[in-house]
Design a protein around this motif. Sequence first.
Motif, PDB file in Angstrom:
ATOM      1  N   SER A 164      30.392  -4.740 -73.231  1.00 49.81           N
ATOM      2  CA  SER A 164      31.444  -4.334 -74.167  1.00 49.81           C
ATOM      3  C   SER A 164      32.809  -4.195 -73.491  1.00 49.81           C
ATOM      4  N   LEU A 165      32.838  -4.160 -72.143  1.00 50.18           N
ATOM      5  CA  LEU A 165      34.135  -4.145 -71.457  1.00 50.18           C
ATOM      6  C   LEU A 165      34.853  -5.484 -71.648  1.00 50.18           C
ATOM      7  N   ASP A 166      34.088  -6.535 -71.939  1.00 47.73           N
ATOM      8  CA  ASP A 166      34.677  -7.866 -72.151  1.00 47.73           C
ATOM      9  C   ASP A 166      34.952  -8.146 -73.625  1.00 47.73           C
ATOM     10  N   MET A 167      34.675  -7.190 -74.489  1.00 46.88           N
ATOM     11  CA  MET A 167      34.801  -7.442 -75.930  1.00 46.88           C
ATOM     12  C   MET A 167      36.269  -7.375 -76.370  1.00 46.88           C
ATOM     13  N   THR A 168      36.697  -8.415 -77.070  1.00 50.49           N
ATOM     14  CA  THR A 168      38.070  -8.457 -77.567  1.00 50.49           C
ATOM     15  C   THR A 168      38.066  -8.182 -79.074  1.00 50.49           C
ATOM     16  N   ASP A 169      39.250  -8.029 -79.622  1.00 47.13           N
ATOM     17  CA  ASP A 169      39.310  -7.823 -81.078  1.00 47.13           C
ATOM     18  C   ASP A 169      38.867  -9.071 -81.835  1.00 47.13           C
ATOM     19  N   ARG A 170      38.962 -10.227 -81.188  1.00 42.88           N
ATOM     20  CA  ARG A 170      38.433 -11.450 -81.819  1.00 42.88           C
ATOM     21  C   ARG A 170      36.902 -11.334 -81.957  1.00 42.88           C
ATOM     22  N   ASP A 171      36.259 -10.814 -80.904  1.00 39.20           N
ATOM     23  CA  ASP A 171      34.808 -10.590 -80.982  1.00 39.20           C
ATOM     24  C   ASP A 171      34.498  -9.539 -82.054  1.00 39.20           C
ATOM     25  N   ARG A 172      35.328  -8.513 -82.103  1.00 34.44           N
ATOM     26  CA  ARG A 172      35.091  -7.451 -83.098  1.00 34.44           C
ATOM     27  C   ARG A 172      35.252  -8.002 -84.524  1.00 34.44           C
ATOM     28  N   ALA A 173      36.135  -8.973 -84.675  1.00 38.54           N
ATOM     29  CA  ALA A 173      36.299  -9.588 -85.994  1.00 38.54           C
ATOM     30  C   ALA A 173      35.029 -10.363 -86.374  1.00 38.54           C
ATOM     31  N   VAL A 174      34.398 -11.000 -85.385  1.00 41.55           N
ATOM     32  CA  VAL A 174      33.124 -11.705 -85.635  1.00 41.55           C
ATOM     33  C   VAL A 174      32.074 -10.696 -86.082  1.00 41.55           C
ATOM     34  N   LEU A 175      32.047  -9.557 -85.391  1.00 43.45           N
ATOM     35  CA  LEU A 175      31.081  -8.507 -85.748  1.00 43.45           C
ATOM     36  C   LEU A 175      31.363  -7.977 -87.156  1.00 43.45           C
ATOM     37  N   ALA A 176      32.642  -7.769 -87.462  1.00 45.54           N
ATOM     38  CA  ALA A 176      33.002  -7.246 -88.791  1.00 45.54           C
ATOM     39  C   ALA A 176      32.575  -8.215 -89.886  1.00 45.54           C
ATOM     40  N   SER A 177      32.711  -9.528 -89.640  1.00 48.39           N
ATOM     41  CA  SER A 177      32.283 -10.514 -90.645  1.00 48.39           C
ATOM     42  C   SER A 177      30.774 -10.477 -90.820  1.00 48.39           C
ATOM     43  N   ALA A 178      30.050 -10.345 -89.691  1.00 43.38           N
ATOM     44  CA  ALA A 178      28.583 -10.265 -89.778  1.00 43.38           C
ATOM     45  C   ALA A 178      28.179  -9.020 -90.557  1.00 43.38           C
TER      46      ALA A 178
ATOM     47  N   LYS B  61      35.172  -3.422 -93.777  1.00 41.71           N
ATOM     48  CA  LYS B  61      34.285  -4.486 -94.263  1.00 41.71           C
ATOM     49  C   LYS B  61      32.906  -3.938 -94.647  1.00 41.71           C
ATOM     50  N   ALA B  62      32.713  -2.642 -94.468  1.00 40.20           N
ATOM     51  CA  ALA B  62      31.381  -2.086 -94.741  1.00 40.20           C
ATOM     52  C   ALA B  62      31.474  -0.911 -95.705  1.00 40.20           C
ATOM     53  N   GLN B  63      32.363  -1.050 -96.690  1.00 40.68           N
ATOM     54  CA  GLN B  63      32.549   0.028 -97.664  1.00 40.68           C
ATOM     55  C   GLN B  63      31.236   0.310 -98.398  1.00 40.68           C
ATOM     56  N   GLY B  64      30.893   1.563 -98.518  1.00 39.20           N
ATOM     57  CA  GLY B  64      29.689   1.951 -99.249  1.00 39.20           C
ATOM     58  C   GLY B  64      28.408   1.843 -98.435  1.00 39.20           C
ATOM     59  N   LYS B  65      28.520   1.384 -97.172  1.00 37.32           N
ATOM     60  CA  LYS B  65      27.325   1.229 -96.324  1.00 37.32           C
ATOM     61  C   LYS B  65      27.264   2.354 -95.289  1.00 37.32           C
TER      62      LYS B  65
ATOM     63  N   ILE C 171      31.075   4.983 -90.865  1.00 37.86           N
ATOM     64  CA  ILE C 171      30.773   4.403 -89.549  1.00 37.86           C
ATOM     65  C   ILE C 171      30.582   5.558 -88.550  1.00 37.86           C
ATOM     66  N   TYR C 172      29.467   5.527 -87.852  1.00 34.15           N
ATOM     67  CA  TYR C 172      29.111   6.622 -86.940  1.00 34.15           C
ATOM     68  C   TYR C 172      28.576   6.060 -85.625  1.00 34.15           C
ATOM     69  N   ILE C 173      28.529   6.949 -84.627  1.00 35.94           N
ATOM     70  CA  ILE C 173      27.853   6.639 -83.366  1.00 35.94           C
ATOM     71  C   ILE C 173      26.737   7.655 -83.155  1.00 35.94           C
ATOM     72  N   ALA C 174      25.536   7.152 -82.812  1.00 34.82           N
ATOM     73  CA  ALA C 174      24.429   8.030 -82.425  1.00 34.82           C
ATOM     74  C   ALA C 174      24.204   7.847 -80.928  1.00 34.82           C
ATOM     75  N   MET C 175      24.622   8.816 -80.155  1.00 33.31           N
ATOM     76  CA  MET C 175      24.431   8.787 -78.695  1.00 33.31           C
ATOM     77  C   MET C 175      24.341  10.221 -78.206  1.00 33.31           C
TER      78      MET C 175
ATOM     79  N   TYR D 213      37.467   0.257 -84.907  1.00 33.28           N
ATOM     80  CA  TYR D 213      37.882  -1.045 -85.429  1.00 33.28           C
ATOM     81  C   TYR D 213      37.184  -1.311 -86.763  1.00 33.28           C
ATOM     82  N   LEU D 214      35.872  -1.098 -86.790  1.00 31.46           N
ATOM     83  CA  LEU D 214      35.102  -1.386 -88.011  1.00 31.46           C
ATOM     84  C   LEU D 214      35.517  -0.449 -89.139  1.00 31.46           C
ATOM     85  N   GLN D 215      35.850   0.780 -88.794  1.00 34.70           N
ATOM     86  CA  GLN D 215      36.284   1.716 -89.828  1.00 34.70           C
ATOM     87  C   GLN D 215      37.626   1.259 -90.429  1.00 34.70           C
ATOM     88  N   ALA D 216      38.552   0.857 -89.555  1.00 37.36           N
ATOM     89  CA  ALA D 216      39.876   0.428 -90.020  1.00 37.36           C
ATOM     90  C   ALA D 216      39.777  -0.878 -90.806  1.00 37.36           C
ATOM     91  N   ASN D 217      38.820  -1.704 -90.425  1.00 28.49           N
ATOM     92  CA  ASN D 217      38.649  -3.034 -90.989  1.00 28.49           C
ATOM     93  C   ASN D 217      38.068  -3.027 -92.416  1.00 28.49           C
TER      94      ASN D 217
END
Length: 169
Positions: free
Chosen positions: A58-72, A102-106, A142-146, A96-100
């Motif tokens: 994830s240190l190599d992850m760019t916002d372009r990658d995050r956009a791919v994830l958001a579309s998925a 793309k997962a409203q209601g999920k 959107i949450y993190i479980a850690m 990023y996903l929260q601002a984006n």
Amino acid sequence: MPIQHPSHITVLTTGGTVDKIYSLEGELIIGPPSVPELLSPVLSDINFTVQSVLKLDSLDMTDRDRAVLASALEAVETQHIMITHGTDTMPETARYLQANKKAQGKVVVLTGAMQPASMRASDASFNLGSAVTALGLLEPGIYIAMSGRIFPATTVLKDKARGIFTQGN
Ligand code: ASP
């Protein structure tokens, strides 16, 4: 808090330490998603679908990658979604996903591990179990479980010195 008992959870995998393995050459690389093997001893009425979206530290992850994830994420039809992700920039991706939007209601829960699932002393199973349970308890968002806790995307931080996720302001 209403208990929803999800019948189907989609897991999107992105790489990170949780999926790291040693190659035959002795290098630590991102292997295939570890989730199917982690789930194999689990008896449950929940159906899991695992989809590999990215294979990155994830240190190599760019916002372009995050956009791919958001579309998925947007294309997922189930209400409950887990994302496995490297821990270093997990908070950034959650925001990023929260601002984006793309997962409203999920209900979306990101998790990962500090030690590869392929290692005996890994936190991967613990974190995966936390994420699955959290998915049945949380309101859409959107949450993190850690670190044995659930954090909203907005304020979560990784304390890199301690390897523990904490609640920021
Ligand atoms: N550098 C790794 C990553 O963020 C660390 C981890 O997953 O714990 O992908």
